[in-house]
Design an enzyme around this catalytic site. Structure first.
Site, short mmCIF file in Angstrom:
data_model
loop_
_atom_site.label_atom_id
_atom_site.label_comp_id
_atom_site.label_asym_id
_atom_site.label_seq_id
_atom_site.Cartn_x
_atom_site.Cartn_y
_atom_site.Cartn_z
N HIS A 23 8.58 -34.88 36.78
CA HIS A 23 7.65 -35.28 37.84
C HIS A 23 7.24 -36.73 37.68
CE1 HIS A 23 3.33 -34.66 36.03
NE2 HIS A 23 4.13 -35.20 35.15
N CYS A 42 2.68 -40.99 32.98
CA CYS A 42 3.04 -40.06 34.05
C CYS A 42 3.31 -40.79 35.37
CB CYS A 42 1.98 -38.98 34.24
SG CYS A 42 2.13 -37.61 33.07
N HIS A 48 9.75 -38.48 34.45
CA HIS A 48 9.75 -38.02 33.05
C HIS A 48 9.60 -36.51 33.10
CE1 HIS A 48 5.54 -38.17 34.16
NE2 HIS A 48 5.35 -37.21 33.27
N HIS A 50 8.43 -32.56 31.35
CA HIS A 50 7.54 -31.79 30.49
C HIS A 50 8.16 -30.43 30.21
CE1 HIS A 50 3.97 -34.39 30.72
NE2 HIS A 50 4.26 -34.56 31.99
N ASP A 88 12.16 -24.39 37.43
CA ASP A 88 12.82 -24.69 36.16
C ASP A 88 13.99 -25.66 36.36
OD1 ASP A 88 13.20 -24.51 33.40
OD2 ASP A 88 14.64 -22.86 33.61
N HIS A 89 13.97 -26.73 35.55
CA HIS A 89 14.98 -27.80 35.64
C HIS A 89 14.98 -28.48 37.00
CE1 HIS A 89 16.20 -25.95 31.90
NE2 HIS A 89 16.93 -27.01 31.64
N GLU A 138 0.92 -28.15 29.73
CA GLU A 138 1.84 -29.24 30.09
C GLU A 138 2.35 -29.91 28.81
OE1 GLU A 138 1.64 -32.24 33.73
OE2 GLU A 138 0.28 -32.81 32.14
#
Ligand code: NI
Length: 149
Positions: A23, A42, A48, A50, A88-89, A138
């Site tokens: 994100h 961020c 980047h 998490h 996811d991913h 996170e």
């Protein structure tokens, strides 16, 4: 004292899941400098990632026919289909329809996940069980909890 046998005991059951997502936190109405000041790493424009850990807690009385609040098999399928397959991913800003137009903070994410899961949990348990809480980590140190309020 309420008991499982008379169906009055309120039980809380939880499932832990994990997902990875990219994100960027960026407010388009602000300057690049202000975004960097508020969001720090961020705000990195090239994204980047998490590694998120999420705990889903469901509450309800025990169904006398199954001995369950909710069948873990059904809960697993629901979380996979409604949340993990979508997140996811993925890139939370670009790939996830329910995050479009929102800042992809863990706070906004947890509210949107609640909206996906709570009605489905009620549906599959015939309104016996409800979503009690969500917790999303996170990082190892930073997490959000939500109780639907
Ligand atoms: Ni971040």
């Amino acid at each position: 004292m309420p008991s499982v046998i008379d169906g009055k005991a309120m039980i809380y059951i939880s499932r832990d899941v994990h997902f990875c997502a990219a994100h960027k936190l960026y407010n388009e109405h602000w300057s690049k400098e202000k975004n960097e000041e508020v969001f720090g790493a961020c705000a990195n424009e090239n994204w980047h990632g998490h590694n998120f850990d999420m705990t889903v807690t469901v509450k309800g009385p025990v169904d006398p026919e199954t001995g369950f609040v909710i069948n873990f098999k059904d809960l697993k399928k629901l979380i996979n289909e409604e949340v993990l397959d979508k997140l996811d991913h993925k890139n939370l800003n670009l790939d996830v329809d329910f995050m479009h137009g929102k800042l992809t903070s863990v706070e906004n994410l947890i509210v949107e996940i609640w909206k996906l899961l709570d009605p489905k949990i009620k549906e599959i348990t015939n309104h016996r069980a409800t979503l009690h809480s969500l917790k999303i980590k996170e990082t190892n140190k930073n997490y959000a909890e939500y109780y639907g309020e």
